[in-house]
Design a protein around this motif. Structure first.
Motif, short mmCIF file in Angstrom:
data_model
loop_
_atom_site.label_atom_id
_atom_site.label_comp_id
_atom_site.label_asym_id
_atom_site.label_seq_id
_atom_site.Cartn_x
_atom_site.Cartn_y
_atom_site.Cartn_z
N SER A 157 0.83 -1.21 0.00
CA SER A 157 0.00 0.00 0.00
C SER A 157 0.86 1.25 0.00
N ARG A 209 -6.33 6.56 -0.32
CA ARG A 209 -6.93 5.24 -0.12
C ARG A 209 -5.86 4.20 0.19
N THR A 241 -5.39 2.03 3.60
CA THR A 241 -5.26 0.58 3.63
C THR A 241 -4.01 0.17 4.40
N GLU A 271 -4.69 0.39 7.99
CA GLU A 271 -5.49 -0.76 8.43
C GLU A 271 -4.59 -1.99 8.65
N ARG A 292 -13.26 -8.44 3.18
CA ARG A 292 -12.10 -7.74 3.73
C ARG A 292 -10.81 -8.44 3.33
N TYR A 313 -10.12 -7.88 -0.36
CA TYR A 313 -9.67 -6.50 -0.60
C TYR A 313 -8.20 -6.35 -0.21
N ASP A 314 -7.83 -6.95 0.95
CA ASP A 314 -6.44 -6.85 1.38
C ASP A 314 -5.51 -7.50 0.38
#
Length: 296
Positions: free
Chosen positions: A208, A223, A227, A230, A268, A271-272
């Motif tokens: 990311s 964004r 991420t 997160e 989730r 997406y990761d």
């Protein structure tokens, strides 16, 4: 005459013979008394019987433990003293002692004695002979083993209970050992999983940040940074999980299951991973679940 008194063939006078006989009689009576005192003091029973198996004499120990009244037992059948009325085997065995001169053993004899108390004894019957060697009856030696048998039974029961207790404790130890093995397996599995889980957020965070550095558009860059943050938060949660494992080993932590919506967890995770896939020019997609599934 006076010369005859010193003659080698002189006969003892009636007076000296009387004294000698008196001494023999006194000694015999003394020995008889000593022998009787010994019999009276024995803890084992002694019973003398005639050739027909009738009781002639019994010492106090035998009288106190007979199935017959202690007084007036002379002339009673020896069998009845031990609760046997007309036992053929006993009769044959006693006959072997008084007719064939054999030694007979009765082991572990149980009968009801005075006060209905159970008595256990071993009996040895031997022939009784006179001076000429002829069998005139038999003498029975009775060893009372009631207390010995009781103690042996108690010891056997104690040994049995001890063996059962050892088996029970062994089973508990075996169960505890299996539980420890299972905990070790779960711990090893957890460490392997957590190691893998740690690599995932680290990789996602790194990817990311790399994408954010290469992305010129502010919205996309924000964004990617979000991420990455997160991923950092996920690392913190994993580290907390490791600390909780340490608490679990010390018994200071309790699990509190919470419901998890499986579809959201899948989205989730996809997406990761998609960010990492995108860095490798791979597009990753997942079909949504047809209905919500909640697990604990």
């Amino acid at each position: 005459t006076s010369g005859n008194l010193f003659c080698g063939g002189a006969q003892p006078s009636p007076y000296s013979s009387a004294i000698s006989n008196h001494r023999v009689t006194f000694r015999f009576e003394s020995l008889t008394t000593s022998f009787r005192n010994i019999l009276e003091s024995l803890t084992d029973g002694i019973v003398v019987m005639d050739r027909e198996g009738r009781i002639v004499h019994a010492n106090p120990a035998a009288r106190a433990n007979m199935a017959l009244p202690g007084e007036g037992i002379e002339g009673k059948d020896f069998q009845r003293a031990f609760g046997r009325r007309e036992s053929v085997s006993w009769r044959e065995s006693l006959s072997s002692a008084v007719e064939k001169g054999q030694v007979v053993d009765f082991e572990g004899v149980r009968y009801s004695g005075p006060g209905a108390k159970e008595i256990i004894c071993n009996i040895k019957v031997q022939p009784l002979r006179d001076m000429a060697g002829l069998i005139t009856g038999a003498v029975a030696t009775i060893e009372y083993i009631t207390e010995k048998v009781r103690l042996e039974d108690e010891l056997g029961e104690y040994a049995k209970r001890l063996e059962e207790k050892v088996d029970e404790r062994t089973g508990e130890l075996r169960k505890a050992y299996e539980e420890l093995k299972e905990l070790d397996r779960m711990k090893e599995e957890f460490i392997n999983n957590i190691t893998h889980e740690l690599k995932t957020p680290v990789t996602i965070t790194k990817a990311s940040l790399e994408l954010a550095m290469e992305e010129p558009a502010a919205e996309e860059r924000s964004r990617f940074i979000s991420t990455g943050m997160e991923g950092v938060a996920r690392l913190e949660r994993l580290l907390d999980d490791l600390l909780n494992v340490s608490k679990m080993e010390k018994g200071a932590y309790r699990l509190h299951p919470v419901p998890l919506e499986l579809g959201h967890a899948i989205e989730r995770a996809v997406y990761d991973i998609s960010l990492l896939a995108k860095s490798q020019a791979v597009q990753l997609m997942a079909n949504p679940l047809q209905r919500p599934i909640t697990v604990m």
